[in-house]
Scaffold this motif. Structure first.
Motif, PDB file in Angstrom:
ATOM      1  N   GLU A   5       0.821  -1.219   0.000  1.00 54.96           N
ATOM      2  CA  GLU A   5       0.000   0.000   0.000  1.00 54.96           C
ATOM      3  C   GLU A   5       0.851   1.263   0.000  1.00 54.96           C
ATOM      4  O   GLU A   5       0.566   2.230  -0.721  1.00 54.96           O
ATOM      5  CB  GLU A   5      -0.931  -0.010   1.218  1.00 54.96           C
ATOM      6  N   THR A   9       1.179   3.862  -3.235  1.00 57.53           N
ATOM      7  CA  THR A   9       0.791   5.271  -3.062  1.00 57.53           C
ATOM      8  C   THR A   9       1.896   6.189  -3.549  1.00 57.53           C
ATOM      9  O   THR A   9       1.642   7.186  -4.236  1.00 57.53           O
ATOM     10  CB  THR A   9       0.489   5.566  -1.575  1.00 57.53           C
ATOM     11  N   GLN A  28      -6.703  15.348  11.511  1.00 56.22           N
ATOM     12  CA  GLN A  28      -5.744  15.293  10.401  1.00 56.22           C
ATOM     13  C   GLN A  28      -4.538  16.187  10.668  1.00 56.22           C
ATOM     14  O   GLN A  28      -3.390  15.795  10.420  1.00 56.22           O
ATOM     15  CB  GLN A  28      -6.439  15.705   9.095  1.00 56.22           C
ATOM     16  N   GLU A 126      -0.855  11.765   1.560  1.00 57.87           N
ATOM     17  CA  GLU A 126      -1.428  10.889   0.537  1.00 57.87           C
ATOM     18  C   GLU A 126      -1.958   9.592   1.132  1.00 57.87           C
ATOM     19  O   GLU A 126      -2.918   9.017   0.609  1.00 57.87           O
ATOM     20  CB  GLU A 126      -0.385  10.615  -0.542  1.00 57.87           C
ATOM     21  N   SER A 127      -1.360   9.150   2.236  1.00 57.98           N
ATOM     22  CA  SER A 127      -1.847   7.920   2.872  1.00 57.98           C
ATOM     23  C   SER A 127      -3.243   8.107   3.454  1.00 57.98           C
ATOM     24  O   SER A 127      -3.971   7.132   3.662  1.00 57.98           O
ATOM     25  CB  SER A 127      -0.880   7.480   3.975  1.00 57.98           C
ATOM     26  N   MET A 128      -3.620   9.367   3.726  1.00 59.45           N
ATOM     27  CA  MET A 128      -4.950   9.659   4.266  1.00 59.45           C
ATOM     28  C   MET A 128      -5.968   9.966   3.170  1.00 59.45           C
ATOM     29  O   MET A 128      -7.086  10.400   3.446  1.00 59.45           O
ATOM     30  CB  MET A 128      -4.869  10.832   5.247  1.00 59.45           C
ATOM     31  N   GLY A 129      -5.559   9.756   1.918  1.00 62.63           N
ATOM     32  CA  GLY A 129      -6.470  10.019   0.808  1.00 62.63           C
ATOM     33  C   GLY A 129      -6.553  11.491   0.436  1.00 62.63           C
ATOM     34  O   GLY A 129      -7.434  11.888  -0.339  1.00 62.63           O
ATOM     35  N   LEU A 130      -5.640  12.298   0.960  1.00 62.86           N
ATOM     36  CA  LEU A 130      -5.585  13.717   0.628  1.00 62.86           C
ATOM     37  C   LEU A 130      -4.590  13.924  -0.509  1.00 62.86           C
ATOM     38  O   LEU A 130      -3.903  13.000  -0.934  1.00 62.86           O
ATOM     39  CB  LEU A 130      -5.166  14.530   1.859  1.00 62.86           C
ATOM     40  N   GLY A 131      -4.506  15.148  -1.002  1.00 64.29           N
ATOM     41  CA  GLY A 131      -3.551  15.473  -2.043  1.00 64.29           C
ATOM     42  C   GLY A 131      -2.753  16.701  -1.659  1.00 64.29           C
ATOM     43  O   GLY A 131      -3.114  17.445  -0.733  1.00 64.29           O
ATOM     44  N   VAL A 165      -8.432  18.061   0.050  1.00 62.46           N
ATOM     45  CA  VAL A 165      -9.163  16.964  -0.578  1.00 62.46           C
ATOM     46  C   VAL A 165      -9.128  17.189  -2.084  1.00 62.46           C
ATOM     47  O   VAL A 165      -9.605  18.222  -2.572  1.00 62.46           O
ATOM     48  CB  VAL A 165     -10.623  16.918  -0.086  1.00 62.46           C
ATOM     49  N   LYS A 169      -8.229  14.682 -11.023  1.00 60.37           N
ATOM     50  CA  LYS A 169      -7.497  13.424 -11.164  1.00 60.37           C
ATOM     51  C   LYS A 169      -6.526  13.541 -12.332  1.00 60.37           C
ATOM     52  O   LYS A 169      -6.774  13.031 -13.434  1.00 60.37           O
ATOM     53  CB  LYS A 169      -8.465  12.259 -11.388  1.00 60.37           C
TER      54      LYS A 169
END
Length: 256
Positions: A5, A9, A28, A126-131, A165, A169
């Motif tokens: 994972e 990522t 966060q 990025e591991s938290m689904g953020l950018g 967030v 893409k």
């Protein structure tokens, strides 16, 4: 190649320049602060600090200095700072002189601390689904930024990071094949620009697909283009501003 994972990522990193209109949660933020604090540090000097910019007017000033509309807009803005002020104050308040705090040697150690912390935080983001998007442009106008952030001597902003967030893409940007950047045992000096022909085509195709209305040249044309041509910018004052901050000074001159 090994896949997990974390590695997947990292391999799928994309800089995000458009975020949803929401800020990070307290949880966060605390997570990112903890990750920042646990970064490896040279000689345990902990010569880095993280500034979360929250004032709207200050964000606008930084956005203007960076000349990028997404800076300080949606999401959260962070500045990663080389910080030798704190350790100077520790020495001063415990009746010691500044010692080697002002030297280039110590500055480079602090720079290493700060850059390692940046990447640590980036991975956590990025591991938290953020950018996020790195902001090297925070140093386009170094003196103005120092004034805007009201930083004390012996500190210097190295990089910014806009986090949030993702609301886009983007495609994965093609990097140089690692045969040009990763070497086994010895640096390979036998470089021939002609070997980049295929990579140039990949880069050109990438930009064509990303924005057909904006011409972006191949990688080699970018390297031989305006960015590295002879022209003066405020960044040429970086060494001067570092000296004004009491950083990267010659050891012998301090002792005279």
């Amino acid at each position: 190649m090994i896949h997990n994972e974390t590695i997947d990522t990292q391999l799928n990193h994309r800089s995000i320049r458009k975020f949803k209109d929401q800020t990070l949660t307290k949880e966060q933020l605390e997570t990112l602060y903890s990750v920042f604090g646990q970064t490896p540090t040279s000689m345990f000097m902990q010569n880095a600090s993280l500034l979360h910019v929250t004032d709207p007017e200050e964000k606008k000033r930084i956005q203007k200095l960076c000349n990028q509309k997404y800076v300080g807009a949606e999401g959260d803005l962070f500045i990663f700072i080389v910080d030798l002020y704190r350790n100077q104050q520790i020495r001063k308040q415990l009746d010691k002189d500044d010692g080697r705090v002002h030297t280039t040697d110590i500055f480079f150690q602090a720079m290493e601390d700060t850059l390692l912390a940046f990447q640590n935080v980036a991975n956590a983001v990025e591991s938290m689904g953020l950018g996020y998007v790195p902001l090297g442009t925070v140093n386009d106008h170094p003196l103005d930024l120092l004034k805007t952030l009201d930083l004390p001597e012996l500190t210097f902003p190295v990089l910014g990071m806009q986090v949030g967030v993702p609301d886009q893409k983007p495609q994965l940007k093609p990097r140089l094949p690692y045969k040009f950047t990763c070497f086994e045992g010895k640096y390979n000096k036998d470089f021939n620009v002609k070997e980049l022909k295929d990579y140039d085509q990949v880069v050109t195709t990438y930009y064509d697909l990303r924005d057909a209305n904006r011409r972006i040249d191949s990688f080699t044309k970018q390297i031989t283009g305006a960015k590295l041509n002879n022209h003066e910018t405020d960044r040429d004052q970086l060494s001067k501003e570092l000296h004004k901050q009491g950083l990267c000074l010659d050891w012998k001159s301090q002792k005279n």
